[in-house]
Design an enzyme around this catalytic site. Sequence first.
Site, PDB file in Angstrom:
ATOM      1  N   ARG A  24      -7.140   8.872  16.506  1.00  0.00           N
ATOM      2  CA  ARG A  24      -7.168   9.643  15.274  1.00  0.00           C
ATOM      3  C   ARG A  24      -8.617  10.019  14.959  1.00  0.00           C
ATOM      4  NH1 ARG A  24      -6.758   5.538  10.083  1.00  0.00           N
ATOM      5  NH2 ARG A  24      -7.171   7.487   9.008  1.00  0.00           N
ATOM      6  N   ARG A  25      -8.830  10.748  13.902  1.00  0.00           N
ATOM      7  CA  ARG A  25     -10.161  11.140  13.417  1.00  0.00           C
ATOM      8  C   ARG A  25     -11.014  11.774  14.514  1.00  0.00           C
ATOM      9  NH1 ARG A  25     -10.626   5.453  11.674  1.00  0.00           N
ATOM     10  NH2 ARG A  25     -10.059   5.248   9.480  1.00  0.00           N
TER      11      ARG A  25
ATOM     12  N   HIS B 240       1.935   7.949  10.246  1.00  0.00           N
ATOM     13  CA  HIS B 240       2.434   7.075   9.167  1.00  0.00           C
ATOM     14  C   HIS B 240       2.105   7.660   7.798  1.00  0.00           C
ATOM     15  CE1 HIS B 240       2.853   3.606   6.514  1.00  0.00           C
ATOM     16  NE2 HIS B 240       1.560   3.611   6.282  1.00  0.00           N
ATOM     17  N   PHE B 241       0.850   8.082   7.615  1.00  0.00           N
ATOM     18  CA  PHE B 241       0.560   8.505   6.240  1.00  0.00           C
ATOM     19  C   PHE B 241       0.993   9.943   5.953  1.00  0.00           C
ATOM     20  CE2 PHE B 241      -3.976   8.779   7.881  1.00  0.00           C
ATOM     21  CZ  PHE B 241      -4.203  10.126   7.674  1.00  0.00           C
ATOM     22  N   HIS B 242       1.339  10.687   7.011  1.00  0.00           N
ATOM     23  CA  HIS B 242       1.944  11.981   6.697  1.00  0.00           C
ATOM     24  C   HIS B 242       3.419  11.815   6.295  1.00  0.00           C
ATOM     25  CE1 HIS B 242      -1.763  13.801   8.117  1.00  0.00           C
ATOM     26  NE2 HIS B 242      -1.390  14.846   7.403  1.00  0.00           N
TER      27      HIS B 242
ATOM     28  N   HIS C 141      -6.151   0.240  -0.300  1.00  0.00           N
ATOM     29  CA  HIS C 141      -4.709   0.019  -0.242  1.00  0.00           C
ATOM     30  C   HIS C 141      -4.031   0.262  -1.584  1.00  0.00           C
ATOM     31  CE1 HIS C 141      -1.049  -0.641   1.777  1.00  0.00           C
ATOM     32  NE2 HIS C 141      -0.679  -1.356   0.740  1.00  0.00           N
TER      33      HIS C 141
ATOM     34  N   TYR D  99      -0.747   2.968  -3.389  1.00  0.00           N
ATOM     35  CA  TYR D  99       0.295   2.690  -4.398  1.00  0.00           C
ATOM     36  C   TYR D  99       0.053   3.472  -5.672  1.00  0.00           C
ATOM     37  CZ  TYR D  99       1.985  -0.664  -1.157  1.00  0.00           C
ATOM     38  OH  TYR D  99       2.486  -1.216  -0.023  1.00  0.00           O
TER      39      TYR D  99
HETATM   40 FE1  HAS Z   1       0.401   2.480   4.743  1.00  0.00          FE
HETATM   41  C1  HAS Z   1      -2.435   2.789   6.728  1.00  0.00           C
HETATM   42  C2  HAS Z   1       0.811  -0.734   5.817  1.00  0.00           C
HETATM   43  C3  HAS Z   1       3.052   2.083   2.583  1.00  0.00           C
HETATM   44  C4  HAS Z   1      -0.513   5.382   3.134  1.00  0.00           C
HETATM   45  N1  HAS Z   1      -1.147   3.827   4.919  1.00  0.00           N
HETATM   46  C5  HAS Z   1      -2.204   3.773   5.808  1.00  0.00           C
HETATM   47  C6  HAS Z   1      -3.068   4.893   5.590  1.00  0.00           C
HETATM   48  C7  HAS Z   1      -2.545   5.616   4.542  1.00  0.00           C
HETATM   49  C8  HAS Z   1      -1.334   4.937   4.142  1.00  0.00           C
HETATM   50  C9  HAS Z   1      -3.129   6.854   3.912  1.00  0.00           C
HETATM   51  O1  HAS Z   1      -0.833  -2.844   7.293  1.00  0.00           O
HETATM   52  C10 HAS Z   1      -4.309   5.237   6.409  1.00  0.00           C
HETATM   53  C11 HAS Z   1      -5.572   4.756   5.795  1.00  0.00           C
HETATM   54  C12 HAS Z   1      -6.748   5.167   6.662  1.00  0.00           C
HETATM   55  O2  HAS Z   1      -7.217   6.296   6.514  1.00  0.00           O
HETATM   56  O3  HAS Z   1      -7.131   4.384   7.521  1.00  0.00           O
HETATM   57  N2  HAS Z   1       1.719   0.972   4.331  1.00  0.00           N
HETATM   58  C13 HAS Z   1       1.719  -0.252   4.886  1.00  0.00           C
HETATM   59  C14 HAS Z   1       2.829  -1.034   4.337  1.00  0.00           C
HETATM   60  C15 HAS Z   1       3.475  -0.234   3.439  1.00  0.00           C
HETATM   61  C16 HAS Z   1       2.752   1.019   3.424  1.00  0.00           C
HETATM   62  C17 HAS Z   1       3.202  -2.430   4.690  1.00  0.00           C
HETATM   63  N3  HAS Z   1       1.144   3.529   3.190  1.00  0.00           N
HETATM   64  C18 HAS Z   1       2.243   3.189   2.426  1.00  0.00           C
HETATM   65  C19 HAS Z   1       2.429   4.177   1.399  1.00  0.00           C
HETATM   66  C20 HAS Z   1       1.416   5.101   1.549  1.00  0.00           C
HETATM   67  C21 HAS Z   1       0.628   4.676   2.678  1.00  0.00           C
HETATM   68  C22 HAS Z   1       3.517   4.113   0.358  1.00  0.00           C
HETATM   69  C23 HAS Z   1       1.097   6.315   0.767  1.00  0.00           C
HETATM   70  C24 HAS Z   1       1.720   6.710  -0.288  1.00  0.00           C
HETATM   71  N4  HAS Z   1      -0.593   1.280   6.047  1.00  0.00           N
HETATM   72  C25 HAS Z   1      -0.278  -0.021   6.312  1.00  0.00           C
HETATM   73  C26 HAS Z   1      -1.296  -0.588   7.206  1.00  0.00           C
HETATM   74  C27 HAS Z   1      -2.229   0.408   7.459  1.00  0.00           C
HETATM   75  C28 HAS Z   1      -1.757   1.561   6.721  1.00  0.00           C
HETATM   76  C29 HAS Z   1      -1.358  -1.939   7.752  1.00  0.00           C
HETATM   77  C30 HAS Z   1      -3.501   0.287   8.305  1.00  0.00           C
HETATM   78  C31 HAS Z   1      -3.267   0.654   9.694  1.00  0.00           C
HETATM   79  C32 HAS Z   1      -4.547   0.683  10.499  1.00  0.00           C
HETATM   80  O4  HAS Z   1      -4.634  -0.109  11.440  1.00  0.00           O
HETATM   81  O5  HAS Z   1      -5.457   1.467  10.219  1.00  0.00           O
HETATM   82  C33 HAS Z   1       4.658  -0.640   2.592  1.00  0.00           C
HETATM   83  O6  HAS Z   1       4.382  -0.438   1.227  1.00  0.00           O
HETATM   84  C34 HAS Z   1       5.903   0.051   2.950  1.00  0.00           C
HETATM   85  C35 HAS Z   1       7.099  -0.495   2.191  1.00  0.00           C
HETATM   86  C36 HAS Z   1       8.211   0.492   2.153  1.00  0.00           C
HETATM   87  C37 HAS Z   1       9.486   0.239   2.412  1.00  0.00           C
HETATM   88  C38 HAS Z   1      10.475   1.379   2.364  1.00  0.00           C
HETATM   89  C39 HAS Z   1      11.425   1.306   1.174  1.00  0.00           C
HETATM   90  C40 HAS Z   1      12.274   2.523   1.153  1.00  0.00           C
HETATM   91  C41 HAS Z   1      12.597   3.219   0.045  1.00  0.00           C
HETATM   92  C42 HAS Z   1      13.417   4.481   0.170  1.00  0.00           C
HETATM   93  C43 HAS Z   1      14.862   4.222  -0.077  1.00  0.00           C
HETATM   94  C44 HAS Z   1      15.672   5.446   0.255  1.00  0.00           C
HETATM   95  C45 HAS Z   1      16.781   5.834  -0.423  1.00  0.00           C
HETATM   96  C46 HAS Z   1      17.507   7.052   0.006  1.00  0.00           C
HETATM   97  C47 HAS Z   1      17.340   5.087  -1.541  1.00  0.00           C
HETATM   98  C48 HAS Z   1       9.980  -1.091   2.768  1.00  0.00           C
HETATM   99  C49 HAS Z   1      12.176   2.779  -1.320  1.00  0.00           C
HETATM  100  C50 HAS Z   1      18.497   6.642   1.028  1.00  0.00           C
HETATM  101  C51 HAS Z   1      19.431   7.676   1.435  1.00  0.00           C
HETATM  102  C52 HAS Z   1      19.984   7.773   2.670  1.00  0.00           C
HETATM  103  C53 HAS Z   1      20.971   8.794   2.983  1.00  0.00           C
HETATM  104  C54 HAS Z   1      19.591   6.867   3.788  1.00  0.00           C
END
Ligand code: HAS
Length: 555
Positions: A441-442, A376-378, A225, A229
């Site tokens: 998947r996989r 999700h991860f794409h 995890h 980050y």
């Molecule tokens: Fe994830 C699985 C939970 C973030 C990557 N994640 C994965 C896997 C990868 C991955 C590679 O809880 C698969 C691993 C594998 O091979 O099995 N992930 C989360 C959570 C977050 C999260 C809670 N993941 C990421 C990020 C990744 C990433 C970042 C890569 C860089 N993820 C999971 C969980 C799994 C998981 C489970 C396991 C699932 C399973 O069962 O296998 C959080 O960090 C997300 C928080 C993000 C936010 C968004 C904030 C938005 C922002 C943008 C603002 C936009 C602006 C522009 C300002 C709350 C900062 C606005 C403009 C406009 C015009 C609208």
Amino acid sequence: MDGTENNLRLFPKKDARLYMSFMYVTFVSLLVGGLMGLLQTFVRSGRFTLPFNINYYTILTVHGVILGLVLTTFFILGFQFALMGKTVGITDKQRNAGWVSFWMMLVGTVMAAVTILVGQANVLYTFYAPLAAHPAFYFGLAFVIIGSWIGAFTNFRQLYVWKKAHKGEKSPLLAFMVVINMLMWVIASLGVATSVVIQFIPWSLGYTETINVLVSRTLFWYFGHPLVYFWLLPAYMAWYAIIPKIIGGKLFSDSLARLAFILLLMFSIPVGFHHQLTEPGIDPTWKFIQVVLTMMVVIPSLMTAFSIFATFEITGRKKGFSSLFGWFKKLPWGDVRFFAPFVGMVAFIPGGIGGIINASHQMNALVHNTIWITGHFHLTVATTVILTYFGIAYWLVPHLTGRRLTKQLNKLGIIQTIIWTVGMTIMSTAMHIQGLLGGPRRSAYSEYAGGAQVDTWIGYQLAQAVGGTILFIGILLMTYIFIKLTFFSPRGVEEFPIAAEDEDAQVTPKILENWYLWVGITIALIAFAYTIPMIDIIKHSPPGSIPFKWPIGRM
Ligand code: HAS
């Protein structure tokens, strides 16, 4: 002084050469890994068979390892070395250490890649036991990790030397952020290194007969995890400290940015169980505790979202756009250094929501091991992170090669971003929907003996092949732009855009640089979240497993 002079000063050649070496590996990886991705989507469409008996899981492993581990790690180290060089400087000794880091990582990468390509490591990027690879694969990974540690300790030393020479001064924000990211990386990768050295290498060499599968997976996700980050934080560095300069603004808040990074350091590690929510053998109470901690790690991302919006609005209003959304319309949409990361930010809204869904214990039961997770991860790593990396490359590569991002290349970059967005929207949406319909998947293409549910997946698998093809066109275009920026565009000086603080910014509290405190809390949280469940897992483990090698069977 707002630092403009320093932003325009090119690096000495010997420094630029080191940073560029990491970029070469990054873009070769993009091409190789991307091609594998394209082939995967073709196979899964059911309309294509791989030639020469190539195994689907071989290309899947190459794709995951080369893009998920190699491209990211090389880009991050190269970019971060450049940030350190620009903000705190690099000595001859530190540069030499940088080269040792680069070569160790490269040797490790070649070892692992060759082992996968000859079909001796069909274990995917997570290398879950009891699937076993040839020992050379694990040795290769160990080299990559050790090489990255050398890079990390060099960065720590760079800041330390600067601090000694600038007693009482606040460290430059970007150097602070690099050190946080590398601290997180070192603490997290201790888990996977332990597993590789103590479990996988002796087991693959036949010195131990069995492996404790649950311990190996738990150690992997202790690392896995924070790994995501580790990919994200360099993108955040750009969002906080570089994008404001590109849009003609100032840092929103030095203190807020530092606090967000500290929170990410503290909360990104003790959460690995959210990848193991369906894994038997882990006490549900500890899964629940780690889910709560996962929700804590969402907070710094929400802080980031807030401060980026604020930066956009404040900058626009300072330029005199007073209507409700006038400031938004006037953002520099034609500048690819802004446009590509911006699309990445937008993608992180659904990407982040998907993460929160995954982390919610009950909903995870629905999506775990389905292709929803791949969707999700794409969105997160392959859009948010990679488009920001591309956004960085558009100015970093010419800054390093002493060339210019011409109008024409800027335009091509905009087209590249649009192609990527279209391809990824099609592919990732199809993956999310197919996942909700139960698509695994996989896995290679299968009709699962004609199950009725499978029919509902086929259309989405075809859509993934269409999206994958568009993405591959995007990769070809990006490779072309990289080659042009490296070798052919006109000579000149491209800015290294680092935003300055507002003149009337509040003083950053000294406590934010109290490393003992933050690292201490991080270790305490890890000890809290992992000690008891780990003892439990080791004490009540089922029998270990002998190695299995796909597709031959038992080794
Ligand atoms: Fe994830 C699985 C939970 C973030 C990557 N994640 C994965 C896997 C990868 C991955 C590679 O809880 C698969 C691993 C594998 O091979 O099995 N992930 C989360 C959570 C977050 C999260 C809670 N993941 C990421 C990020 C990744 C990433 C970042 C890569 C860089 N993820 C999971 C969980 C799994 C998981 C489970 C396991 C699932 C399973 O069962 O296998 C959080 O960090 C997300 C928080 C993000 C936010 C968004 C904030 C938005 C922002 C943008 C603002 C936009 C602006 C522009 C300002 C709350 C900062 C606005 C403009 C406009 C015009 C609208």
